[in-house]
Design a protein around this motif. Structure first.
Motif, PDB file in Angstrom:
ATOM      1  N   LEU A 113     -13.424  15.003 -17.184  1.00  0.00           N
ATOM      2  CA  LEU A 113     -12.681  15.807 -16.223  1.00  0.00           C
ATOM      3  C   LEU A 113     -11.813  14.902 -15.351  1.00  0.00           C
ATOM      4  CD1 LEU A 113     -15.626  18.086 -15.042  1.00  0.00           C
ATOM      5  CD2 LEU A 113     -14.086  18.470 -16.968  1.00  0.00           C
ATOM      6  N   PHE A 114     -10.983  15.500 -14.545  1.00  0.00           N
ATOM      7  CA  PHE A 114     -10.234  14.797 -13.503  1.00  0.00           C
ATOM      8  C   PHE A 114     -10.898  15.162 -12.182  1.00  0.00           C
ATOM      9  CE2 PHE A 114      -6.385  15.251 -10.568  1.00  0.00           C
ATOM     10  CZ  PHE A 114      -6.423  13.913 -10.176  1.00  0.00           C
ATOM     11  N   ILE A 115     -11.640  14.218 -11.604  1.00  0.00           N
ATOM     12  CA  ILE A 115     -12.453  14.481 -10.420  1.00  0.00           C
ATOM     13  C   ILE A 115     -11.967  13.606  -9.271  1.00  0.00           C
ATOM     14  CG2 ILE A 115     -14.770  14.412  -9.438  1.00  0.00           C
ATOM     15  CD1 ILE A 115     -15.865  14.808 -12.272  1.00  0.00           C
ATOM     16  N   ILE A 116     -11.688  14.227  -8.141  1.00  0.00           N
ATOM     17  CA  ILE A 116     -11.305  13.460  -6.960  1.00  0.00           C
ATOM     18  C   ILE A 116     -12.261  13.773  -5.823  1.00  0.00           C
ATOM     19  CG2 ILE A 116      -8.881  13.311  -7.623  1.00  0.00           C
ATOM     20  CD1 ILE A 116      -8.218  15.522  -5.705  1.00  0.00           C
ATOM     21  N   HIS A 117     -12.632  12.713  -5.084  1.00  0.00           N
ATOM     22  CA  HIS A 117     -13.473  12.828  -3.904  1.00  0.00           C
ATOM     23  C   HIS A 117     -12.681  12.299  -2.713  1.00  0.00           C
ATOM     24  CE1 HIS A 117     -16.996  12.389  -6.908  1.00  0.00           C
ATOM     25  NE2 HIS A 117     -16.883  13.660  -6.556  1.00  0.00           N
ATOM     26  N   LEU A 118     -12.670  13.051  -1.650  1.00  0.00           N
ATOM     27  CA  LEU A 118     -11.955  12.643  -0.449  1.00  0.00           C
ATOM     28  C   LEU A 118     -12.554  13.345   0.755  1.00  0.00           C
ATOM     29  CD1 LEU A 118      -8.536  14.485  -0.145  1.00  0.00           C
ATOM     30  CD2 LEU A 118     -10.248  15.165  -1.805  1.00  0.00           C
ATOM     31  N   GLU A 168      -6.831   6.572  13.215  1.00  0.00           N
ATOM     32  CA  GLU A 168      -8.043   6.001  13.786  1.00  0.00           C
ATOM     33  C   GLU A 168      -9.245   6.858  13.384  1.00  0.00           C
ATOM     34  OE1 GLU A 168      -9.875   4.733  18.170  1.00  0.00           O
ATOM     35  OE2 GLU A 168      -7.802   5.455  17.985  1.00  0.00           O
ATOM     36  N   GLY A 169     -10.289   6.202  12.930  1.00  0.00           N
ATOM     37  CA  GLY A 169     -11.491   6.912  12.513  1.00  0.00           C
ATOM     38  C   GLY A 169     -11.554   7.206  11.031  1.00  0.00           C
ATOM     39  N   ASP A 170     -10.498   6.877  10.276  1.00  0.00           N
ATOM     40  CA  ASP A 170     -10.498   7.139   8.834  1.00  0.00           C
ATOM     41  C   ASP A 170     -11.646   6.423   8.127  1.00  0.00           C
ATOM     42  OD1 ASP A 170      -8.387   8.833   8.945  1.00  0.00           O
ATOM     43  OD2 ASP A 170      -6.920   7.489   8.032  1.00  0.00           O
ATOM     44  N   ALA A 171     -11.986   5.224   8.601  1.00  0.00           N
ATOM     45  CA  ALA A 171     -13.030   4.425   7.944  1.00  0.00           C
ATOM     46  C   ALA A 171     -14.396   5.093   8.029  1.00  0.00           C
ATOM     47  CB  ALA A 171     -13.090   3.027   8.559  1.00  0.00           C
ATOM     48  N   GLU A 172     -14.577   5.958   9.019  1.00  0.00           N
ATOM     49  CA  GLU A 172     -15.885   6.616   9.192  1.00  0.00           C
ATOM     50  C   GLU A 172     -15.985   7.943   8.430  1.00  0.00           C
ATOM     51  OE1 GLU A 172     -14.298   5.236  12.081  1.00  0.00           O
ATOM     52  OE2 GLU A 172     -15.549   3.492  11.578  1.00  0.00           O
ATOM     53  N   LEU A 173     -14.885   8.385   7.817  1.00  0.00           N
ATOM     54  CA  LEU A 173     -14.896   9.673   7.127  1.00  0.00           C
ATOM     55  C   LEU A 173     -15.674   9.596   5.824  1.00  0.00           C
ATOM     56  CD1 LEU A 173     -11.164  10.777   7.602  1.00  0.00           C
ATOM     57  CD2 LEU A 173     -13.165  11.474   8.955  1.00  0.00           C
ATOM     58  N   ASP A 174     -16.369  10.666   5.492  1.00  0.00           N
ATOM     59  CA  ASP A 174     -17.117  10.755   4.234  1.00  0.00           C
ATOM     60  C   ASP A 174     -16.280  11.472   3.179  1.00  0.00           C
ATOM     61  OD1 ASP A 174     -19.426   9.572   5.315  1.00  0.00           O
ATOM     62  OD2 ASP A 174     -20.089  11.509   6.130  1.00  0.00           O
ATOM     63  N   ASN A 175     -16.415  11.037   1.946  1.00  0.00           N
ATOM     64  CA  ASN A 175     -15.747  11.715   0.825  1.00  0.00           C
ATOM     65  C   ASN A 175     -16.580  12.925   0.408  1.00  0.00           C
ATOM     66  OD1 ASN A 175     -13.729   9.861   0.888  1.00  0.00           O
ATOM     67  ND2 ASN A 175     -14.318   8.768  -0.949  1.00  0.00           N
ATOM     68  N   ASP A 176     -16.553  13.941   1.256  1.00  0.00           N
ATOM     69  CA  ASP A 176     -17.429  15.107   1.067  1.00  0.00           C
ATOM     70  C   ASP A 176     -16.693  16.310   0.494  1.00  0.00           C
ATOM     71  OD1 ASP A 176     -15.853  15.562   3.266  1.00  0.00           O
ATOM     72  OD2 ASP A 176     -17.493  15.996   4.657  1.00  0.00           O
ATOM     73  N   PHE A 177     -15.488  16.090  -0.006  1.00  0.00           N
ATOM     74  CA  PHE A 177     -14.680  17.161  -0.591  1.00  0.00           C
ATOM     75  C   PHE A 177     -14.393  16.781  -2.039  1.00  0.00           C
ATOM     76  CE2 PHE A 177     -11.047  19.726  -1.607  1.00  0.00           C
ATOM     77  CZ  PHE A 177     -11.086  20.832  -0.766  1.00  0.00           C
ATOM     78  N   GLU A 178     -14.701  17.691  -2.965  1.00  0.00           N
ATOM     79  CA  GLU A 178     -14.536  17.379  -4.396  1.00  0.00           C
ATOM     80  C   GLU A 178     -13.668  18.422  -5.081  1.00  0.00           C
ATOM     81  OE1 GLU A 178     -17.885  16.153  -7.179  1.00  0.00           O
ATOM     82  OE2 GLU A 178     -17.440  18.177  -7.939  1.00  0.00           O
ATOM     83  N   ILE A 227     -17.367  21.590  -1.105  1.00  0.00           N
ATOM     84  CA  ILE A 227     -17.328  20.959   0.205  1.00  0.00           C
ATOM     85  C   ILE A 227     -18.760  20.685   0.619  1.00  0.00           C
ATOM     86  CG2 ILE A 227     -16.625  21.182   2.615  1.00  0.00           C
ATOM     87  CD1 ILE A 227     -14.483  23.145   1.744  1.00  0.00           C
ATOM     88  N   GLU A 228     -19.056  19.405   0.875  1.00  0.00           N
ATOM     89  CA  GLU A 228     -20.415  18.975   1.203  1.00  0.00           C
ATOM     90  C   GLU A 228     -21.399  19.456   0.139  1.00  0.00           C
ATOM     91  OE1 GLU A 228     -21.176  20.265   5.177  1.00  0.00           O
ATOM     92  OE2 GLU A 228     -19.776  18.830   6.066  1.00  0.00           O
ATOM     93  N   GLU A 229     -20.955  19.315  -1.129  1.00  0.00           N
ATOM     94  CA  GLU A 229     -21.756  19.635  -2.321  1.00  0.00           C
ATOM     95  C   GLU A 229     -22.018  21.130  -2.485  1.00  0.00           C
ATOM     96  OE1 GLU A 229     -25.270  17.256  -2.481  1.00  0.00           O
ATOM     97  OE2 GLU A 229     -24.168  15.361  -2.579  1.00  0.00           O
TER      98      GLU A 229
END
Length: 390
Positions: free
Chosen positions: A124-129, A145-155, A184-186
């Motif tokens: 598949l073509f799967i993206i996480h962000l 600012e704060g991008d580094a703390e974001l979780d890739n919880d969207f698929e 979103i968040e699994e």
């Protein structure tokens, strides 16, 4: 003792089943016993409740996303219409993670910056962000600012993808297909399907179908076809049950025959119909014509004349608030359909359907990342070929 408990349990189960079936049959019987006015009121209420549940779901924000949501009015480029290029699922298969890592540009690398990294193989073509980026795709390439703390919880998990643009002496042709699931968040948030093709050769044919299935079981759809025959349709369903459907089919006049058209609007088991063979609108309840009911179109500019000329006429629908409908019942009481359904419900339906053509979420997230993945893989393949030659 155990045997007695089992027997009692079975009796209770059978009784409950019989009661449930009886209750279901009774409900169906009550629906069938209702007259047009009662059924219309009930089905309109069901439609309003469905729209309320849809607007409260996570998928609603995705489907109604638009350029008006963000600040500024700058135009975005649309890489899907890059001339003479084709991207298939095979070109972008894999798992891609949002990293916001900037890669150094080399002679063989065909991109200047990417924010995704290919981290694994997949059919598949799967993206996480992060969902903060997914719901504001114009910020995808913007460092905050704060991008580094974001979780890739969207698929976004895509099982079908094809985007092809060709321009030659015969004209412009575009072919597009997308089938993707969103989490979103699994948790499931929705399913997107788009099938779109344009042939701007002398024949000038245009076909577009989009569907969005919400996690709560509702789905909305939009179809538009333009050519010798013009058709458009808007739908809202719960599973396979149609809660709302509006359709128009228009066949242009030829030298041999005049124009033909048919309009149909369904709210549950109620259907309002008009075609070029009749002077009046007809209304049906459970398939039976309600001959004493009178349908009047208010502020109509499209349907009653059947003069659909192009894609913009797909806006000429009741659910797009292009006109209203007055229904007079056999007891001479009457109702305005927009009043019965409610202004808020109609406003939300209009918002949903106006967003479903060339969906912003698809164009500005899924297709943008697909283009990045394609460029990334093309550059890697080119670099590998150069290394093998050395």
């Amino acid at each position: 003792m155990k045997r007695n408990i089992v027997v009692v349990g079975m009796l209770l189960f059978v009784s409950a089943t019989i009661w449930s079936c009886s209750d279901s049959d009774s409900s169906k019987s009550q629906d069938q016993d209702q007259n047009l006015e009662q059924s219309l009121e009930l089905k309109s209420k069901t439609l309003s409740e469905a729209v309320g549940e849809i607007t409260a779901s996570p998928g609603f924000e995705l489907i109604t996303m638009s350029a008006n949501t963000k600040d500024g009015t700058e135009e975005e480029s649309d890489d899907r219409f890059s001339i003479n290029r084709e991207i298939t699922l095979a070109d972008i298969q894999g798992i891609y993670e949002f990293t916001q890592a900037e890669e150094e540009t080399t002679e063989t690398k065909m991109y200047k910056k990417h924010v995704f990294e290919r981290t694994g193989d997949s059919e598949l073509f799967i993206i996480h962000l992060p969902q903060e980026k997914a719901t504001s795709p114009w910020k995808l390439y913007m460092e905050e600012e704060g991008d580094a703390e974001l979780d890739n919880d969207f698929e976004v998990s895509t099982s079908q993808y094809h985007s092809s643009t060709v321009m030659n002496s015969d004209g412009f042709m575009f072919d597009y297909l997308l089938d993707a699931d969103i989490k979103i968040e699994e948790e499931a948030a929705g399913e997107i399907f788009v099938d779109w093709n344009m042939n701007m050769s002398p024949d000038r044919k245009f076909n577009y179908v989009s569907e969005f299935g919400f996690a709560n079981g509702y789905s909305v759809g939009h179809e538009f076809m333009f050519g010798d025959t013009t058709e458009f349709a808007y739908s809202l369903k719960m599973g396979d049950e149609v809660l709302y459907m509006e359709e128009v089919e228009y066949i242009r006049a030829t030298n041999e025959a005049g124009a033909e058209y048919e309009y149909a609007l369904s709210i549950g088991d109620i259907k309002i119909v008009k075609n070029s063979d009749s002077n009046d609108y007809m209304v049906y309840l459970n398939g039976e014509q309600q001959e004493d009911a009178i349908i009047e179109i208010l502020d109509d500019t499209t349907v009653s004349e059947g003069e659909t000329e192009g894609e913009e006429e797909a806006d000429g629908a009741f659910c797009r608030r292009a006109f209203d409908i007055k229904i007079t019942f056999d007891d001479e009481t009457s109702v305005i359909l927009s009043d019965l359904i409610g202004e808020e419900t109609l406003a939300q339906l209009d918002k949903i359907y106006s967003s479903m053509h060339d969906m912003y979420f698809v164009k500005n997230l899924v297709d943008v990342v697909a283009n990045e993945a394609y460029q990334m893989n093309m550059a890697d393949n080119s670099e590998n070929e150069d290394n093998s030659e050395e």
